[in-house]
Design a protein around this motif. Structure first.
Motif, PDB file in Angstrom:
ATOM      1  N   TRP A  19       0.894  -1.130  -0.017  1.00  0.00           N
ATOM      2  CA  TRP A  19       0.033  -0.087   0.007  1.00  0.00           C
ATOM      3  C   TRP A  19       1.099   1.296  -0.080  1.00  0.00           C
ATOM      4  N   LYS A  20       0.450   2.394  -0.549  1.00  0.00           N
ATOM      5  CA  LYS A  20       1.074   3.537  -0.620  1.00  0.00           C
ATOM      6  C   LYS A  20       0.165   4.732  -0.394  1.00  0.00           C
ATOM      7  N   GLU A  21       0.833   5.709   0.393  1.00  0.00           N
ATOM      8  CA  GLU A  21      -0.122   6.883   0.553  1.00  0.00           C
ATOM      9  C   GLU A  21      -0.178   7.721  -0.577  1.00  0.00           C
ATOM     10  N   GLN A  22      -1.213   8.070  -0.974  1.00  0.00           N
ATOM     11  CA  GLN A  22      -1.337   8.758  -2.361  1.00  0.00           C
ATOM     12  C   GLN A  22      -2.556   9.766  -2.055  1.00  0.00           C
ATOM     13  N   GLY A  23      -2.299  11.142  -2.067  1.00  0.00           N
ATOM     14  CA  GLY A  23      -3.504  12.247  -1.802  1.00  0.00           C
ATOM     15  C   GLY A  23      -4.095  12.173  -0.570  1.00  0.00           C
ATOM     16  N   GLY A  24      -3.381  11.637   0.446  1.00  0.00           N
ATOM     17  CA  GLY A  24      -3.980  11.444   1.951  1.00  0.00           C
ATOM     18  C   GLY A  24      -4.651  10.124   2.060  1.00  0.00           C
ATOM     19  N   HIS A  25      -4.593   9.252   1.123  1.00  0.00           N
ATOM     20  CA  HIS A  25      -5.386   8.009   1.119  1.00  0.00           C
ATOM     21  C   HIS A  25      -4.514   6.849   0.919  1.00  0.00           C
ATOM     22  N   TRP A  26      -4.630   5.957   1.728  1.00  0.00           N
ATOM     23  CA  TRP A  26      -3.886   4.581   1.424  1.00  0.00           C
ATOM     24  C   TRP A  26      -4.473   3.774   0.200  1.00  0.00           C
ATOM     25  N   LYS A  27      -3.799   3.416  -0.707  1.00  0.00           N
ATOM     26  CA  LYS A  27      -3.913   2.765  -2.107  1.00  0.00           C
ATOM     27  C   LYS A  27      -3.380   1.510  -2.102  1.00  0.00           C
ATOM     28  N   LEU A  28      -3.986   0.749  -3.095  1.00  0.00           N
ATOM     29  CA  LEU A  28      -3.089  -0.561  -3.237  1.00  0.00           C
ATOM     30  C   LEU A  28      -2.290  -0.297  -4.366  1.00  0.00           C
ATOM     31  N   HIS A  29      -0.935  -0.543  -4.295  1.00  0.00           N
ATOM     32  CA  HIS A  29      -0.052  -0.278  -5.224  1.00  0.00           C
ATOM     33  C   HIS A  29       0.487  -1.487  -6.147  1.00  0.00           C
ATOM     34  N   GLN A  30       0.918  -2.339  -5.174  1.00  0.00           N
ATOM     35  CA  GLN A  30       1.379  -3.711  -5.809  1.00  0.00           C
ATOM     36  C   GLN A  30       0.346  -4.932  -5.233  1.00  0.00           C
ATOM     37  N   ASP A  31      -0.368  -5.688  -5.864  1.00  0.00           N
ATOM     38  CA  ASP A  31      -1.295  -6.605  -5.414  1.00  0.00           C
ATOM     39  C   ASP A  31      -0.915  -7.956  -6.037  1.00  0.00           C
ATOM     40  N   ILE A  32      -0.660  -8.945  -5.025  1.00  0.00           N
ATOM     41  CA  ILE A  32      -0.320 -10.373  -5.726  1.00  0.00           C
ATOM     42  C   ILE A  32      -1.116 -11.315  -4.764  1.00  0.00           C
ATOM     43  N   TRP A  33      -1.468 -12.353  -5.488  1.00  0.00           N
ATOM     44  CA  TRP A  33      -2.224 -13.444  -4.778  1.00  0.00           C
ATOM     45  C   TRP A  33      -2.247 -14.754  -5.175  1.00  0.00           C
ATOM     46  N   ASN A  34      -2.471 -15.831  -4.780  1.00  0.00           N
ATOM     47  CA  ASN A  34      -2.096 -16.843  -5.260  1.00  0.00           C
ATOM     48  C   ASN A  34      -3.312 -18.119  -4.539  1.00  0.00           C
ATOM     49  N   THR A  35      -3.854 -19.093  -4.868  1.00  0.00           N
ATOM     50  CA  THR A  35      -4.838 -19.968  -4.381  1.00  0.00           C
ATOM     51  C   THR A  35      -3.968 -20.988  -3.507  1.00  0.00           C
ATOM     52  N   ASN A  36      -4.927 -21.482  -2.384  1.00  0.00           N
ATOM     53  CA  ASN A  36      -4.434 -22.505  -1.610  1.00  0.00           C
ATOM     54  C   ASN A  36      -5.147 -23.847  -2.112  1.00  0.00           C
ATOM     55  N   ILE A  37      -5.784 -23.759  -3.232  1.00  0.00           N
ATOM     56  CA  ILE A  37      -6.219 -25.074  -3.913  1.00  0.00           C
ATOM     57  C   ILE A  37      -5.435 -25.785  -4.657  1.00  0.00           C
ATOM     58  N   PRO A  38      -5.140 -27.080  -4.540  1.00  0.00           N
ATOM     59  CA  PRO A  38      -3.909 -27.576  -5.240  1.00  0.00           C
ATOM     60  C   PRO A  38      -4.409 -27.694  -6.611  1.00  0.00           C
ATOM     61  N   ALA A  39      -3.376 -27.582  -7.525  1.00  0.00           N
ATOM     62  CA  ALA A  39      -3.722 -27.829  -9.169  1.00  0.00           C
ATOM     63  C   ALA A  39      -4.097 -29.173  -9.170  1.00  0.00           C
ATOM     64  N   ALA A  40      -4.917 -29.367 -10.317  1.00  0.00           N
ATOM     65  CA  ALA A  40      -5.469 -30.891 -10.666  1.00  0.00           C
ATOM     66  C   ALA A  40      -4.211 -31.417 -11.491  1.00  0.00           C
ATOM     67  N   SER A  41      -4.197 -32.856 -11.122  1.00  0.00           N
ATOM     68  CA  SER A  41      -3.069 -33.513 -11.534  1.00  0.00           C
ATOM     69  C   SER A  41      -3.588 -34.349 -12.767  1.00  0.00           C
TER      70      SER A  41
END
Length: 131
Positions: free
Chosen positions: A109-131
């Protein structure tokens, strides 16, 4: 007056509440506005997507694929002056309320214009890939 970690965590929770509500309304433009001007999303299996128009299109595509609700749960926030790092868990739901994915995310998160905003957003699943 310096911002405390508690108020930054509160600001992030408010932004996450807005993200969840905007997603439920199908408002990808409102979601894109939660990101900094140079914000980037880092989805699995895709190149990074940077900028408001690209981020809006990405989230619109996710909605069109059938994701209708997002739940975000912050686990930890670390403050570094005008930057904060959030570690959390997400759950995605279809229109019928059925859970379709769950996983973890990290947002810078970065502060921009007095507000906290998402700057870099990464995610990944906990569900195993199908084999």
């Amino acid at each position: 007056m310096p911002t405390t970690a508690t108020s930054i965590r509160d600001e992030i929770r408010r932004a996450n509440d807005t993200f969840e509500a905007s997603f439920a309304r199908g408002d990808s433009a409102a979601i894109a506005r939660l990101y900094t001007d140079g914000g980037v999303v880092l989805p699995t299996g895709m190149e990074p997507i940077q900028g408001t128009a690209g981020i809006q299109a990405f989230w619109q595509g996710a909605m069109e694929m059938g994701i209708k609700q997002v739940k975000l749960k912050t686990r930890e926030v670390e403050e570094l002056e005008d930057t904060a790092i959030e570690l959390g868990n997400y759950t995605l739901f279809a229109g019928n309320g059925q859970q379709i994915d769950q996983g973890k995310y990290m947002v810078v998160w970065k502060e921009q214009g007095g507000h906290w905003k998402l700057h870099q957003d990464i995610w990944n699943t906990n569900i195993p890939a199908a084999s």
